[in-house]
Structure formats: structure tokens, C-alpha cells
Write a protein that holds these residues in place. Structure first.
Motif, PDB file in Angstrom:
ATOM      1  N   HIS A  67     -14.602  -1.179  -9.049  1.00  0.00           N
ATOM      2  CA  HIS A  67     -13.301  -1.179  -8.407  1.00  0.00           C
ATOM      3  C   HIS A  67     -12.347  -2.016  -9.239  1.00  0.00           C
ATOM      4  CE1 HIS A  67     -10.181  -1.715  -5.451  1.00  0.00           C
ATOM      5  NE2 HIS A  67     -10.352  -3.005  -5.479  1.00  0.00           N
ATOM      6  N   GLN A  68     -11.166  -1.467  -9.509  1.00  0.00           N
ATOM      7  CA  GLN A  68     -10.183  -2.226 -10.277  1.00  0.00           C
ATOM      8  C   GLN A  68      -9.004  -2.548  -9.374  1.00  0.00           C
ATOM      9  OE1 GLN A  68      -9.032  -0.774 -14.161  1.00  0.00           O
ATOM     10  NE2 GLN A  68     -10.980   0.251 -14.411  1.00  0.00           N
ATOM     11  N   ALA A  69      -8.608  -3.786  -9.439  1.00  0.00           N
ATOM     12  CA  ALA A  69      -7.457  -4.187  -8.643  1.00  0.00           C
ATOM     13  C   ALA A  69      -6.272  -4.397  -9.564  1.00  0.00           C
ATOM     14  CB  ALA A  69      -7.762  -5.477  -7.889  1.00  0.00           C
ATOM     15  N   LEU A  70      -5.096  -4.098  -9.054  1.00  0.00           N
ATOM     16  CA  LEU A  70      -3.850  -4.332  -9.775  1.00  0.00           C
ATOM     17  C   LEU A  70      -3.157  -5.440  -8.988  1.00  0.00           C
ATOM     18  CD1 LEU A  70      -2.371  -3.021 -12.151  1.00  0.00           C
ATOM     19  CD2 LEU A  70      -1.264  -1.510 -10.535  1.00  0.00           C
ATOM     20  N   VAL A  71      -3.023  -6.602  -9.584  1.00  0.00           N
ATOM     21  CA  VAL A  71      -2.583  -7.758  -8.803  1.00  0.00           C
ATOM     22  C   VAL A  71      -1.084  -7.981  -8.943  1.00  0.00           C
ATOM     23  CG1 VAL A  71      -2.859 -10.248  -8.519  1.00  0.00           C
ATOM     24  CG2 VAL A  71      -4.834  -8.824  -9.094  1.00  0.00           C
ATOM     25  N   SER A  72      -0.411  -8.042  -7.807  1.00  0.00           N
ATOM     26  CA  SER A  72       0.982  -8.481  -7.813  1.00  0.00           C
ATOM     27  C   SER A  72       0.965  -9.986  -7.790  1.00  0.00           C
ATOM     28  CB  SER A  72       1.682  -8.023  -6.519  1.00  0.00           C
ATOM     29  OG  SER A  72       2.071  -6.713  -6.592  1.00  0.00           O
ATOM     30  N   GLN A  73       1.433 -10.609  -8.836  1.00  0.00           N
ATOM     31  CA  GLN A  73       1.463 -12.070  -8.829  1.00  0.00           C
ATOM     32  C   GLN A  73       2.475 -12.553  -7.803  1.00  0.00           C
ATOM     33  OE1 GLN A  73       1.002 -14.321 -12.191  1.00  0.00           O
ATOM     34  NE2 GLN A  73       0.070 -12.747 -13.434  1.00  0.00           N
ATOM     35  N   LEU A  74       2.312 -13.763  -7.401  1.00  0.00           N
ATOM     36  CA  LEU A  74       3.205 -14.291  -6.373  1.00  0.00           C
ATOM     37  C   LEU A  74       4.643 -14.395  -6.919  1.00  0.00           C
ATOM     38  CD1 LEU A  74       3.030 -15.357  -3.472  1.00  0.00           C
ATOM     39  CD2 LEU A  74       3.027 -17.648  -4.425  1.00  0.00           C
ATOM     40  N   GLU A  75       4.776 -15.021  -8.099  1.00  0.00           N
ATOM     41  CA  GLU A  75       6.092 -15.130  -8.723  1.00  0.00           C
ATOM     42  C   GLU A  75       5.930 -14.821 -10.199  1.00  0.00           C
ATOM     43  OE1 GLU A  75       7.511 -18.860  -5.876  1.00  0.00           O
ATOM     44  OE2 GLU A  75       7.151 -19.155  -8.001  1.00  0.00           O
ATOM     45  N   LEU A  76       6.844 -14.100 -10.737  1.00  0.00           N
ATOM     46  CA  LEU A  76       6.739 -13.713 -12.145  1.00  0.00           C
ATOM     47  C   LEU A  76       8.119 -13.861 -12.777  1.00  0.00           C
ATOM     48  CD1 LEU A  76       4.405 -12.414 -13.879  1.00  0.00           C
ATOM     49  CD2 LEU A  76       5.539 -10.260 -13.501  1.00  0.00           C
ATOM     50  N   LEU A 134       6.163 -10.632 -19.570  1.00  0.00           N
ATOM     51  CA  LEU A 134       5.681  -9.266 -19.486  1.00  0.00           C
ATOM     52  C   LEU A 134       4.206  -9.282 -19.101  1.00  0.00           C
ATOM     53  CD1 LEU A 134       7.306  -7.894 -22.751  1.00  0.00           C
ATOM     54  CD2 LEU A 134       8.025  -7.450 -20.406  1.00  0.00           C
ATOM     55  N   PRO A 135       3.808  -8.414 -18.209  1.00  0.00           N
ATOM     56  CA  PRO A 135       2.391  -8.427 -17.791  1.00  0.00           C
ATOM     57  C   PRO A 135       1.476  -8.130 -18.963  1.00  0.00           C
ATOM     58  CG  PRO A 135       3.537  -6.493 -16.937  1.00  0.00           C
ATOM     59  CD  PRO A 135       4.574  -7.354 -17.545  1.00  0.00           C
ATOM     60  N   GLY A 136       0.440  -8.917 -19.084  1.00  0.00           N
ATOM     61  CA  GLY A 136      -0.587  -8.681 -20.095  1.00  0.00           C
ATOM     62  C   GLY A 136      -0.186  -9.078 -21.496  1.00  0.00           C
ATOM     63  N   ILE A 165       2.047  -2.643 -20.682  1.00  0.00           N
ATOM     64  CA  ILE A 165       1.636  -2.454 -19.291  1.00  0.00           C
ATOM     65  C   ILE A 165       2.876  -2.361 -18.408  1.00  0.00           C
ATOM     66  CG2 ILE A 165       0.355  -3.527 -17.391  1.00  0.00           C
ATOM     67  CD1 ILE A 165      -1.224  -5.049 -19.557  1.00  0.00           C
ATOM     68  N   VAL A 196       3.164  -4.375 -11.910  1.00  0.00           N
ATOM     69  CA  VAL A 196       3.680  -4.188 -10.562  1.00  0.00           C
ATOM     70  C   VAL A 196       4.563  -5.387 -10.243  1.00  0.00           C
ATOM     71  CG1 VAL A 196       1.891  -2.713  -9.618  1.00  0.00           C
ATOM     72  CG2 VAL A 196       1.525  -5.165  -9.660  1.00  0.00           C
ATOM     73  N   PRO A 197       5.553  -5.183  -9.367  1.00  0.00           N
ATOM     74  CA  PRO A 197       6.445  -6.316  -9.076  1.00  0.00           C
ATOM     75  C   PRO A 197       5.678  -7.442  -8.381  1.00  0.00           C
ATOM     76  CG  PRO A 197       6.895  -4.450  -7.625  1.00  0.00           C
ATOM     77  CD  PRO A 197       5.924  -3.979  -8.629  1.00  0.00           C
ATOM     78  N   SER A 198       6.189  -8.630  -8.570  1.00  0.00           N
ATOM     79  CA  SER A 198       5.578  -9.788  -7.913  1.00  0.00           C
ATOM     80  C   SER A 198       5.981  -9.780  -6.431  1.00  0.00           C
ATOM     81  CB  SER A 198       6.041 -11.077  -8.564  1.00  0.00           C
ATOM     82  OG  SER A 198       7.428 -11.231  -8.391  1.00  0.00           O
ATOM     83  N   GLN A 245       7.379 -12.065  -4.957  1.00  0.00           N
ATOM     84  CA  GLN A 245       8.723 -12.634  -4.902  1.00  0.00           C
ATOM     85  C   GLN A 245       9.766 -11.525  -5.109  1.00  0.00           C
ATOM     86  OE1 GLN A 245       9.994 -15.006  -8.255  1.00  0.00           O
ATOM     87  NE2 GLN A 245      10.883 -16.538  -6.902  1.00  0.00           N
ATOM     88  N   ILE A 272      -0.965 -10.025  -4.016  1.00  0.00           N
ATOM     89  CA  ILE A 272      -1.431  -8.786  -3.375  1.00  0.00           C
ATOM     90  C   ILE A 272      -2.333  -8.043  -4.353  1.00  0.00           C
ATOM     91  CG2 ILE A 272      -0.747  -6.614  -2.293  1.00  0.00           C
ATOM     92  CD1 ILE A 272       2.034  -7.887  -1.861  1.00  0.00           C
ATOM     93  N   TRP A 313      -3.562  -4.686  -5.209  1.00  0.00           N
ATOM     94  CA  TRP A 313      -3.419  -3.246  -4.986  1.00  0.00           C
ATOM     95  C   TRP A 313      -4.616  -2.513  -5.564  1.00  0.00           C
ATOM     96  CZ3 TRP A 313       0.710  -2.183  -2.028  1.00  0.00           C
ATOM     97  CH2 TRP A 313       1.802  -3.064  -2.058  1.00  0.00           C
TER      98      TRP A 313
END
Lengths: 731, 203
Positions: free
Chosen positions: A29-38, A43-45, B68, B71-73, B75, B110, B112
Motif C-alpha cells: 500500500h502506498q500513501a500520498l501524504v499531505s504535509q501539514l504545512e508546506l 517542491l515535493p521530493g 512530483i 498534493v496540497p498541504s 494548510q 493526511i 491519501w
């Protein structure tokens, strides 16, 4: 069994299909994580680099930290930085394991029970500050270092509370500072321009590894050996009781009795004086080389031959270090070695890595530092109502005979500030979780001749947070500021509410501040190599700011000028107490003073000389091993007047016959899951106070060596074959 | 038929049955794994992209400048939802937005369920493909959801739940989405003059 062709094909298809299906794994299972604050620029990754200052030692190396998705991944040195020139040491690299250590405190401990009530902490600290202010001298702070803006804040608040600060570190530099005060008028640390020398005589210093500028000196040593503008490779000769990393890199090691490095300098000076060099003290020349030979164990002709070579050298240099300063005669040792430099015509240079910046409303640096001896004496008299321990571990570092546990337990208010639980925090009423330098603002102001021109300059090294702070912890400086705010105007006047504001106040010009964030320091260079830090990750919305304006380093002052000038008019022999060999507890290349013992990378780092990992060992001289029939791995016991220590023997050809040596760093009993083994040599030391400084003379204990019987396993890299049972791999 | 022959026949039959049964199980499991799952919050692209006309790039900020999309944070979502439908959330309506505010208040990221997966042995960069498609049709940037992203992700503005089209399960990679299969990529590269050498993607 006969198989037909038809059956063969059937079997093949069936088994082939079975294998193929069996080989198909179920995808995880792969999760795509929304960080709390970015932040928008991230840039992701993809990596972003942030310039900051490593605070693992006083070296002040400029580093760039690679951060991906809010996680610090790697440190690299900043190439243009005049101190480390793009290099980072193992200790610096391992600091990521302090940031992400699973044993970090995630909550306040009140009477050893978890709490998240920071308001209660600030109020408690404030009430202790106020109580101390109305009863001056009843509060003690024990700190591992005083530097930069946070150090200045500590000194200021301590003064307002009438408290004293005891700086506890192994190995102490107080002896060296005291000697330098006598020579230069400033209680700073000696600076050695190794890269410019062609003949260096080292007196036991491990400048490549310990001390206050290891990375700088390692770079300088590289230039010394292979620099481009040299006509020949530099020569390094070392007088030392034990082969440390630096001594092992020498062209010649001359073993001397422990504590007699200054006597070796005396011998060399006398030999030079006999060859016509002027300026050597008269009282020194009256001591014959034969007498010096009896003290040091070095033959007189060695001094004579070395003196002749030094006269031929164009740029000779004598180097001393904290190692010389660890004996009862540490001040004298250091002074004699520096006097040798003066005799050779080498100017005595100094540097100060621990300057304190000037805070708003502050005039001068108050004298709040007291020696360990003075602190212990006042402890024993019951003078202290409140003791704060700031990011150090006195119960581990101090000899057991001093009974820090007993003394500390009797204090009414015991507060420990630390990112990790440790032996001292177990005794505290309040354990307050602090943060690592990756998460906090700070700085290091260093003055010294680091640039190419050797001109003395002041370098301001900015430390900025590169990752979000660990929940449940706060920066030490911010905690102190909040405590001051709660304590009232007498403590908090003219102080802001965060270290960030304090640090920024040194650079009110916004474009200069942007420049500071970019390069984390003020240097002579006018430009910065952007590509190094950003690669191809330049975000079009956040282009690199134009370097508009260079910043000037803020002024700073030393906290050590209270030290008395020594008066030296005769030779001083070292004093040792007990019977047997002299115990040399040495600064471990991997674990330092023990603070890195909770980092598995450092536990697995092989010792450069013995290649031992994950345990302590007891280095014994070959002559003693032969006499007592001790082999590698035999369990032996060292017995001092203050205690005993057992461990595996390591017969060493690189140790003076009068000495035994044990690395410092292991022997924790409350420092996390990675640091729960080995024994601590500092615990069995005799508590001997050093003449002239009131610091511990760390190397002043004699121990008897006893065979316990049996073997202890040491994991080493130099004889792996012998780590296997012999019947498994017969030789 | 001798005992030996009967035994061999039985063993062969058992292996055959086992192999077929195993294959069916794996097929079902893989299909189940790659079929869209219930997400932690029932986020609707149909509402946000289709009805509210929010550009893909507004939330998936990494897509133009990085490999990549991201996905939005939490926040980023809260920047709108601290106002949008907030009264209804306070009135204990809009349970999915309540879930979002719950994550924010608990300071919890979160997790997803990832729908579009590229195997680890494949390097894919969104930046390069967006740049190519934008260059080919400069007007595409005005409505990227329709002209750029839809090339691979389909018409997301009509999807209440993001679902990758499920085709034949790729047994070796567990990939059921034909739009992230090698054939799909190669066909498009071939049609548009993209690099055809192996190291373009496998590095």
C-alpha cells in the motif's frame, strides 16, 4: 521414470506458471501524504539547501543542509567558508542522528512525570530567578559552553539573578587560556598556522581530531603536507605519552612520560639555547638535559638532534593543546610550549571561538564564571538553592568521588535542560526538553587569523533553523527569554521574546539580513556560488536574492578575561595520586566526551588507532602485558583510589610504559538505547584540582592493573579473522 | 495404470489446480489493491475543478517545476476552508470538511491512498511533460486540466472520486492502470517525437 514429450511439456508449463504466479508480489500500500504545512518554495521530493553553522564543537564550521520534504538529509561544508573550507567532520555528519534520535525528550518531565504545561515551566523558572536575585549567590548554572548570542543571554540573566556559571567540559581549555593570558594578555586559545609551517613539533595535541578547530586544522594539515605553493612536504614530530590520531600521522613519535610535555619543550628550548638561540629564561637553562631526561624519559641527544633540525627549518612551529592542559601542571606545560615558539621567533597567535555578542542594554561582560573547584566547594557548603544544568551531563563527566549525585540531590530546585534524558536528568525536579541546532536560531562569533592574509578578523556565523522544531521541545534561548519575561522587568528589560529577534537585531538592514540567511555568515568573499546550493531547483517565484550588501560582524567580547595571569619561574612536575600506571582518559574520536554515545553512526565508527567499535577498551603498554601475560581481549581491571573499571585489554605498542589509556564516552546508564554499554573512565578519577585554574586535572590518577580472567569480545576491523571461532576459520 | 503413474497424475493435477487457484487469488488481490479505495476524506475533484474551476496547478504546485506533482498541504486546504463552508462546519454539517478541520486541529498530515503509481524503476518528471505540452499548445496553460493533465489522468473535472482506469493487471508490477503502463508512455513518445531510448525513463 520415463517421461514422454507431451508430459514433459505439460510439466514445464505447469511448473513455469506456478513459479511465475508465485513470483508476483502483492504491491504494498502506498500513501500520498499531505504535509501539514508546506512553504511555497518547497517542491515535493526535491532538495533545498540551507546554510547554517554546525554547533557540535567550537569550530564554527559553515555547513549547508540538504532538506527534502522538511527532512534534513545530509550536511555538506560551505566551500568558501574560511574555517572549514567545505569540509565537515564525522561528528558534524552524525548530528542528524541527534535531530532524529528516537530517545529525544518529547515532553517536559516534572518530578519525572510527563507534562506539556510550558506556562508552569516558565513561571517556575521565573520564581527561581527572582528568589536567586534576592539571595545573591544561591544559584548555580552548569553549562557546556558559553558562546554567541545565547551565551551572552545566559551571562546576562545569570548576572541579573546573582548566579554563577560553571563551564563543564572535557577536556577543559582553562589551563590553556590561563597560560595564554600570561603570554598575550588575553585569555584566548592559541592559534597555530600549521599550513604555513615547514616543521611542526607537536606536544601531545590531537589537533586533527579534538580541540576547538579540528576541521580547520585538518584542512591546514593537508596544506602543510601537500599544499601547492610548497617547496617541500612539511615535517611533523610529536612528543606524546600516547599515539593519538595526530601523533599517528607524525613522521616521528617520541614517547614522553605523561604530564611532561612541557618538560620536553624545556629540553628542546635548552638545546636551542645551547646552540646560540637567545631569549630562553635563565631559570630554564640552569636545568640540565640529563635532569630533563630523567623526568621525561627522553634521551638528551634527541633534544640536541631535534634542536639542530629546528634551526634549519624556515618556519618552525610548536603546537600545544588541551591534552597538555589536562595535568596538574597543565598551565606550565602550555606556557613552556608557547615560550618555545617565542624562542623560535614564531609570533604567538590566538583565536577566540566563544565570543559573546553584545545584547541590547548590555554594557560589558559581567564576571559570572567560576571554576569547578569553587562550584564544588560551595555545593559542599550547601550554598545553592537552585542549580540549573544547561545541556551538559555533570553526573557522567565528574569523578564519582566528588559525589555529584549526593550534592545535587540536596539542592532544593534542580532543573536540567537537555534534548535527551541522561544521568543528570534522572535526578532533576524539572527536565526541560531543548532542541538541536537544526531547529533553532543562534550564532557563533569567532575572532582569529583565518583568512589568507592572516589578518585577525571576526567572523559571524549564523545558525538558522533548517527543519521545523520537534513538537514538545523549545530552544534553550527562547526558554530563558520566556522565563525572564515571567520574572519581571528586572530580568526582561530591553530583551525581546525570542532568540530570532536577538540575532536579527545584529543586522537591522533587510538586504544584509537576506545575505546573512543566504550564506550564514560574514566573510571576506563578495560572491556566493549559487549553483552549489540550489542546483537546478531555482524556483521562478523565488529567485536568488541579489547580494546587495555585505554585513559586518557585530562586536563581541570574551567571558574569560577574569582568569589570572600565571607566574612561572621554575619547572613544575606533574602530580599523580595513587599507585601504578597513569590513567589517560582520552577524548574519543567517535564519542567525544560521551555526548555522541547515543548516535549509532558514532558507535560504529572504528577508532582510528585500534579500530574498536561499540565498546570501550583498556590500552595497556606492551611491556606490562608481557610482564603480566595479558593478551588482547583479556578482561582486566583498573583500580584507583576512587574506584575500579573493567574492560577488554588492548596491548598497545603506541603507549608509553608508564601509562594506560581508556577512551571516554561509553559507560552511560541512562542515555538511550544506543548508549547502554561499556564503562566510563572518568568515574574512577581522583578529584585533583589543577594549580592556578581550579579545574579538574583530568590526568592525575594512577591505577593498578589486575587480571580478572576470561575474555571479552571487542569488535574490531583490524583482525576480523580472529573474531570468528577458530574452528570455523582455522588459520 | 500403475501406482506410480496414478501418483504422478495426481500430483500434476494438484499442481495445476494450485497454480490456477493461486493465479486467481493473486489477480483478485491485485485488482482489489489497485481499485480505488475509500480516501480519508471524500475529496471531490468534480466540485473543486469542475464546478469551482480551480486550476490543477493551484493545488498541485510541484507539477510545473518539479518531478512530483504533489498534493496540497493541510494548510493549503484550510486557507480556503477556514472561510468556505465554515459556517456549515460549525453547524456540524459538511462532515468531510469537518474531517479536514479535524486534521488541522490535531496537526496531523493526511495520508491519501495513492492512485497513480509509477514503478520505482521508472523515472518520470511532470515538469518536462508539462513544458512539452505547453510548448506544443500555449493556450493549454489556460485550462491545464482539459488540455494537459487530461492526457494521462483523464477528465478529472468529472470525477467525484479519482479513479485510474482499471485494465489488465500488470502481473510483474501490480499496476492496473493502463495510463501509467509502459505501452501508454511509449505510444505517446512515439507519436510526439519523444525520446525512445531506455535510459530516458529507466535510470
Amino acid at each position: 521414470m520415463d517421461i514422454s514429450r507431451k508430459e514433459f511439456f505439460q510439466w514445464s508449463v505447469v511448473t513455469g506458471a506456478a513459479v511465475a504466479f508465485a513470483g508476483c508480489g502483492i504491491p504494498p500500500h502506498q500513501a500520498l501524504v499531505s504535509q501539514l504545512e508546506l512553504p511555497e518554495y518547497r517542491l515535493p521530493g526535491e532538495a533545498k539547501w540551507f546554510a547554517t553553522t554546525c554547533q557540535e564543537c567550537a569550530g564554527g564550521c559553515g555547513v549547508s543542509v540538504r532538506v527534502i520534504d522538511g527532512r534534513a538529509k545530509k550536511l555538506e561544508g560551505i566551500p568558501q567558508h574560511p574555517i572549514n573550507h567545505g569540509k565537515v567532520c564525522a561528528q558534524g555528519q552524525s548530528s542528524l542522528q541527534a535531530l532524529y534520535n528516537p530517545d529525544r525528550l518529547t515532553s517536559i518531565l516534572k518530578n519525572q512525570n510527563p507534562s506539556q504545561d510550558w506556562n508552569e515551566v516558565f513561571k517556575t523558572l521565573a520564581s527561581q530567578l527572582n528568589a536567586a536575585a534576592s539571595n545573591k549567590g544561591s544559584m548555580l548554572w552548569i553549562a557546556d559552553s558559553l558562546h554567541g548570542t545565547t551565551g551572552a543571554l545566559m551571562v546576562l540573566l545569570a548576572e541579573r539573578a546573582g548566579a554563577k556559571i560553571c563551564v563543564l567540559d572535557f577536556q577543559s581549555t582553562t589551563a590553556v587560556r590561563t597560560a595564554m593570558k600570561g603570554l598575550t594578555g588575553k585569555a584566548e586559545l592559541p592559534y597555530y598556522p600549521i599550513r604555513e609551517s615547514d616543521y611542526v613539533v607537536n606536544f601531545g595535541s590531537d589537533f586533527l581530531l579534538s580541540g576547538d578547530l579540528p576541521v580547520h586544522y585538518a584542512w591546514s594539515y593537508g596544506e602543510f603536507r601537500q599544499g601547492k605553493n610548497r617547496d617541500h612536504r612539511g615535517v611533523l614530530v610529536s612528543f606524546a605519552p600516547r599515539m593519538n590520531l595526530t601523533v599517528s600521522n607524525s613522521d616521528q613519535w617520541i614517547p614522553v612520560r605523561p604530564g611532561t610535555e612541557g618538560w620536553a619543550a624545556l629540553g628542546l628550548g635548552n638545546a636551542l639555547s645551547a646552540l646560540g638561540k637567545k631569549g630562553w629564561p635563565g631559570w630554564a637553562t640552569s636545568i640540565s638535559l640529563e635532569s630533563i631526561s630523567k623526568v621525561t624519559g627522553v634521551e638528551p641527544d634527541i633534544f640536541e638532534r631535534l634542536a639542530k633540525r629546528l634551526l634549519l627549518a624556515k618556519r618552525p612551529l610548536a603546537v600545544a593543546g588541551a591534552e597538555n592542559g589536562s595535568y596538574s601542571n597543565g598551565v606550565w606545560n602550555t606556557e613552556m610550549i608557547q615560550k618555545l615558539n617565542q624562542l623560535l621567533g614564531v609570533p604567538v597567535q590566538s583565536f577566540e571561538p566563544n565570543l559573546l555578542t553584545t545584547l541590547p542594554g548590555q554594557k560589558g561582560i559581567p564576571s559570572v564564571i567560576i571554576s569547578i573547584e569553587a562550584a564544588v566547594s560551595q555545593f559542599q557548603k550547601g550554598k545553592f538553592e537552585s542549580v540549573w544544568v544547561l545541556e551538559t551531563n555533570p553526573r557522567y563527566l565528574l569523578p564519582k568521588k566528588l559525589d555529584f549525585q549526593g550534592l545535587f540531590s540536596k539542592v532544593k530546585n534542580k532543573v536540567v535542560f537537555s534534548p535527551f534524558p541522561n544521568e543528570t536528568s534522572l535526578l532533576a525536579d524539572w527536565v526541560i526538553p531543548t532542541q538541536t541546532w537544526f531547529e533553532t536560531w543562534g550564532d557563533r562569533l569567532i575572532r582569529g587569523p583565518f583568512g589568507d592574509s592572516n589578518k585577525v578578523s571576526t567572523l559571524y556565523n549564523l545558525q538558522q533553523p533548517v527543519v521545523a522544531e520537534r513538537p514538545g521541545s523549545k530552544a534553550l534561548g527562547d526558554i530563558l527569554l520566556m522565563a525572564a519575561k515571567n520574572a519581571g522587568a528586572s530580568f526582561s528589560k530591553e530583551l525581546p521574546s525570542s532568540v530570532h529577534e536577538l540575532v536579527k537585531s545584529h543586522f537591522p538592514d533587510e538586504s544584509v539580513w537576506e545575505n546573512m540567511l543566504l550564506r550564514a555568515g560574514t566573510w571576506d568573499e563578495a560572491s556566493l556560488d549559487w549553483e552549489l546550493y540550489l542546483g537546478d531547483n531555482t524556483h521562478p517565484l523565488f529567485p536568488p536574492p541579489v547580494v546587495k550588501k555585505e554585513g559586518k560582524s557585530p562586536s563581541g567580547a570574551s567571558a574569560w578575561n577574569h582568569l589570572d595571569k600565571p607566574e612561572i619561574s621554575e619547572a613544575v612536575e606533574p602530580k599523580f595520586f595513587g599507585e601504578g600506571q597513569v590513567l589517560i582518559p582520552f577524548y574519543s574520536p567517535a564519542l567525544g566526551d560521551g555526548s555522541s554515545a547515543n548516535r549509532p553512526w558514532m558507535q560504529e565508527l572504528p577508532d582510528p588507532l585500534t579500530t574498536v567499535t561499540w565498546t570501550h577498551w583498556i590500552e595497556l603498554p606492551m611491556s606490562l602485558c608481557k610482564q603480566m601475560e595479558i593478551e588482547r581481549g583479556d578482561v582486566v581491571r583498573l583500580v584507583s583510589e576512587s574506584g575500579a573499571l573493567t574492560g577488554p585489554a588492548y596491548p598497545s605498542p603506541a603507549l608509553h610504559p608508564d601509562a594506560v589509556a581508556v577512551p571516554v564516552g561509553q559507560g552511560h546508564d541512562h542515555y538511550g538505547m544506543f548508549a547502554d554499554h561499556g564503562e566510563n573512565p572518568l568515574s574512577i578519577l581522583n578529584p585533583v584540582w589543577q594549580e592556578g585554574t581550579g579545574e579538574l586535572a583530568w590526568v592525575s590518577t594512577r591505577v593498578k592493573v589486575e587480571k580478572v580472567g576470561g575474555k571479552a569480545r571487542m569488535t574490531t576491523w583490524d583482525e576480523r579473522v580472529n573474531n570468528y571461532p577458530k574452528d570455523l576459520m582455522p588459520l | 495404470m500403475s501406482f506410480e503413474q496414478k501418483l504422478l497424475k495426481t500430483i500434476r493435477a494438484l499442481i495445476l489446480i494450485g497454480a490456477i487457484f493461486g493465479a486467481i487469488c493473486l489477480w483478485v488481490v491485485q485488482w482489489w489493491l489497485t481499485h480505488p479505495k475509500k480516501q480519508p476524506i471524500a475529496f471531490s475533484h468534480k466540485i473543486h475543478v469542475g464546478q469551482r474551476q480551480i486550476s490543477c496547478f493551484f493545488c498541485h504546485t510541484g507539477v510545473e517545476h518539479g518531478d512530483i506533482a504533489g498534493v496540497p498541504s493541510v494548510q493549503d486546504c484550510m486557507q480556503c476552508h477556514q472561510v468556505v463552508a465554515n459556517e456549515q462546519v460549525v453547524a456540524n454539517e459538511r462532515p468531510e470538511i469537518q474531517k479536514l478541520t479535524g486534521y488541522w486541529e490535531r496537526k496531523q498530515p493526511i495520508e491519501w491512498f495513492k492512485v497513480y503509481k509509477v514503478p520505482k524503476h521508472v523515472h518520470f518528471s511532470h515538469k518536462v511533460h508539462i513544458a512539452f505540452l505547453a510548448k506544443r499548445n500555449p493556450d493549454a496553460l489556460k485550462d491545464p486540466g482539459k488540455f494537459i493533465c487530461a492526457q494521462c489522468h483523464g477528465d478529472v473535472s468529472q470525477m467525484s472520486t479519482i479513479a485510474a482506469p482499471v485494465g489488465t493487471v500488470m502481473l510483474l508490477t501490480g499496476n492496473a492502470n493502463p495510463n501509467t503502463s509502459m505501452g501508454f508512455c511509449v505510444d505517446c513518445h512515439h507519436a510526439n517525437g519523444g525520446p525512445m531510448d531506455c535510459t530516458a525513463c529507466h535510470r
